[in-house]
Design an enzyme around this catalytic site. Structure first.
Site, PDB file in Angstrom:
ATOM      1  N   SER A 204     142.034  23.536 -41.010  1.00 47.69           N
ATOM      2  CA  SER A 204     141.302  23.915 -41.551  1.00 47.69           C
ATOM      3  C   SER A 204     139.619  22.822 -42.417  1.00 47.69           C
ATOM      4  CB  SER A 204     141.352  24.884 -43.200  1.00 47.69           C
ATOM      5  OG  SER A 204     140.333  25.177 -43.889  1.00 47.69           O
ATOM      6  N   ASP A 427     119.335  12.593 -45.021  1.00 48.44           N
ATOM      7  CA  ASP A 427     119.224  11.092 -44.257  1.00 48.44           C
ATOM      8  C   ASP A 427     120.752  11.209 -44.684  1.00 48.44           C
ATOM      9  OD1 ASP A 427     119.330  10.701 -47.217  1.00 48.44           O
ATOM     10  OD2 ASP A 427     118.094   8.944 -46.676  1.00 48.44           O
ATOM     11  N   HIS A 480     143.823  32.461 -40.879  1.00 49.48           N
ATOM     12  CA  HIS A 480     143.509  31.256 -41.019  1.00 49.48           C
ATOM     13  C   HIS A 480     144.891  30.526 -41.937  1.00 49.48           C
ATOM     14  CE1 HIS A 480     140.685  27.947 -41.598  1.00 49.48           C
ATOM     15  NE2 HIS A 480     141.095  27.421 -43.175  1.00 49.48           N
TER      16      HIS A 480
END
Length: 505
Positions: A204, A427, A480
């Site tokens: 994951s 940023d 998953h």
């Protein structure tokens, strides 16, 4: 994700940090040539005596059934880009695991990178599952990613030590994949003989970290294995495309759930109506937060995407109401359900997940509460109260963090302002280098789950097309959580793709 616990280490981490001199600062991974020089520089240090290094303390071997374990603690810079005398130090913990009798054997190293963000590595209680298969041929390193487990853990209590929201946000920016990889390199050159390369296995979010590793420090990698974790790598913030794809997935999973348990559609509508009509628009949770209709919908995060999660959600909903013991008593939600709801969320034990979930997608752009904005574009579809009134199935939401969670979830309230600062931050440094990935030389095999609700199949394949030499294994046999659910089969398959047991054609 459930975490099992191992015996505590005998090393006192606070004493460990207090006795150490400041570590030599590592440069950020944004300068790959510098990192290469760094690896050569530290190779001799690693060869001399890793355990005796002032930046590395190793514990004694101990046992769980069929495994031998040893704890390592490393004093690493909080900020790898800062001057070595200016950067604060944090401790990163890693557990070395081998099969019984292999403690002194010359084995290749495998670093496991846990899913998350904000979750610690597994705590082995026995030799089983993928770890059993890995220990057949590897010396496994289970690293608690910085801020988790025993790695200067950022908990709901420890973060309260930082009084300013701005200071907390500035602290948290150092806990993404770039610095997790910096930590891994710091450990590798001290732990692996001759500072040699190692294999990494990323599950994951751990797979996201693996792609960052391929981008900026491929010289440290022998081979890469990824399970359900190929990230979007475009510049800017990719959270919007992730959540747009996520909305499609969670809608499909909600529909599947109601087909499996049609009786629960009415149960869910009844709960939503009850919550909406309650004083204050919800029910007080055991921790002091409030469960609202939109909060109730977040059960989809843990209830729709893992193996057996449908069943767990259904059995949880079976006990949503208290029994009526006294005739005429008012209807009320059970403590059992309310406590189970909070346990499912896990923010009280792993708050970093909430704070850093959207920032893990950002490079040079802000997320601006992406999930909240994206789901707002289709607000009527996910309006639980309206769906309940109209008799429609109430859709659950998936892997999404919303700003209102920092009002309704008690343990997150102190971090609301810091979360807002992180959501507005523009940023963010780069996490991936597309050119480096296009020219990748490291063998990579990846399990890509076709029906993965958390890491979208289409987005994964778009990124896979940018990683030279990658071998994707596309399957709908697992969800998953395939690495955890399949014993050693997923790991065996991926290793076979790289060692010649499963040829290309």
């Amino acid at each position: 994700m459930p975490i099992l616990h191992a015996p505590p280490s005998s090393i006192n981490p606070l004493r460990f940090l207090s006795l150490l001199p400041r570590p030599t600062a590592l440069p950020t991974l944004r300068s790959p040539p510098t990192v290469i020089r760094l690896v050569r520089r530290f190779a001799s240090m690693a060869n001399s005596s890793a355990a005796a290094s002032p930046e590395h303390v190793a514990g004694d071997w101990y046992s769980v059934p069929e495994l031998r374990l040893r704890d390592h603690r490393f004093a690493v810079p909080l900020d790898y880009s800062a001057d070595r005398n200016a950067s604060q130090r944090i401790s990163v913990f890693a557990r070395e695991v081998v099969a019984v009798g292999k403690e002194e054997q010359q084995l290749p190293y495998l670093l496991f990178l846990q899913g998350g963000p904000g979750f610690e590595s597994p705590r082995p209680t026995e030799s089983s599952g993928w770890l059993l298969r890995a220990c057949e041929e590897f010396r496994v390193i289970l690293m608690d990613q910085r801020g988790t487990g025993l790695s200067t853990s950022l908990t709901v209590s420890s973060m309260l030590q930082i009084k300013s929201a701005e200071n907390l946000a500035n602290y948290l920016i150092h806990f993404r994949a770039d610095n997790i990889v910096n930590d891994a390199e710091f450990i590798r050159v001290r732990l692996v003989p001759d500072a040699g390369p190692w294999t990494i296995l990323g599950q994951s979010f751990g797979g996201f970290c693996a792609v960052t590793y391929l981008s900026f420090a491929p010289q440290g990698l022998k081979q890469v294995l990824i399970t359900g974790g190929i990230p979007p790598i475009a510049n800017g913030c990719t959270a919007d495309i992730v959540y747009k794809a996520g909305i499609e997935s969670v809608t499909v999973q909600s529909e599947k759930y109601y087909k499996r348990y049609p009786q629960d559609a009415e149960v869910v509508r009844e709960v939503v109506k009850y919550l909406a009509e309650s004083e204050g628009g919800g029910v007080i949770l055991p921790s002091g937060g409030i469960l609202t209709p939109r909060g109730f919908q977040t059960l989809g995060l843990s209830g729709l995407g893992f193996s057996a999660s449908f069943e767990r959600l259904h059995y949880m909903l079976e006990r949503v109401w208290d029994p009526v013991l006294v005739p005429g008593a008012s209807k009320q939600m059970s403590y059992f359900f309310l406590k189970a709801f909070e346990n499912w969320l896990g923010f009280d034990t792993n708050p970093l997940y909430a704070l850093l979930h959207e920032p893990i997608y950002c490079q040079g752009a802000s997320s601006e509460w992406s999930a909240h904005r994206v789901i707002g574009e289709d607000e009527s579809k996910f309006d639980a109260v309206e769906a309940a009134k109209e008799g429609r199935p109430v859709l659950f939401t998936g892997e999404m963090i919303f700003p209102w969670m920092f009002d309704e979830i008690h343990v997150l309230k102190p971090f609301k302002e810091a979360a807002q600062i992180l959501a507005e931050k523009k940023d963010w440094p780069p996490l991936y280098d597309v050119t480096a990935l296009n020219n990748n030389k490291v063998p990579v095999a990846a399990a890509v789950y076709y029906e993965d609700m958390y890491v979208n199949f289409k987005l994964s394949m778009e990124t896979a097309s940018q990683i030279a030499g990658i071998r994707p294994w596309i399957t709908n046999e697992y969800m998953h959580s395939g690495l955890r659910d399949a014993g050693g089969r997923v790991l065996e398959h991926l290793l076979g793709m790289l060692n010649g047991k499963k040829p290309l054609f």
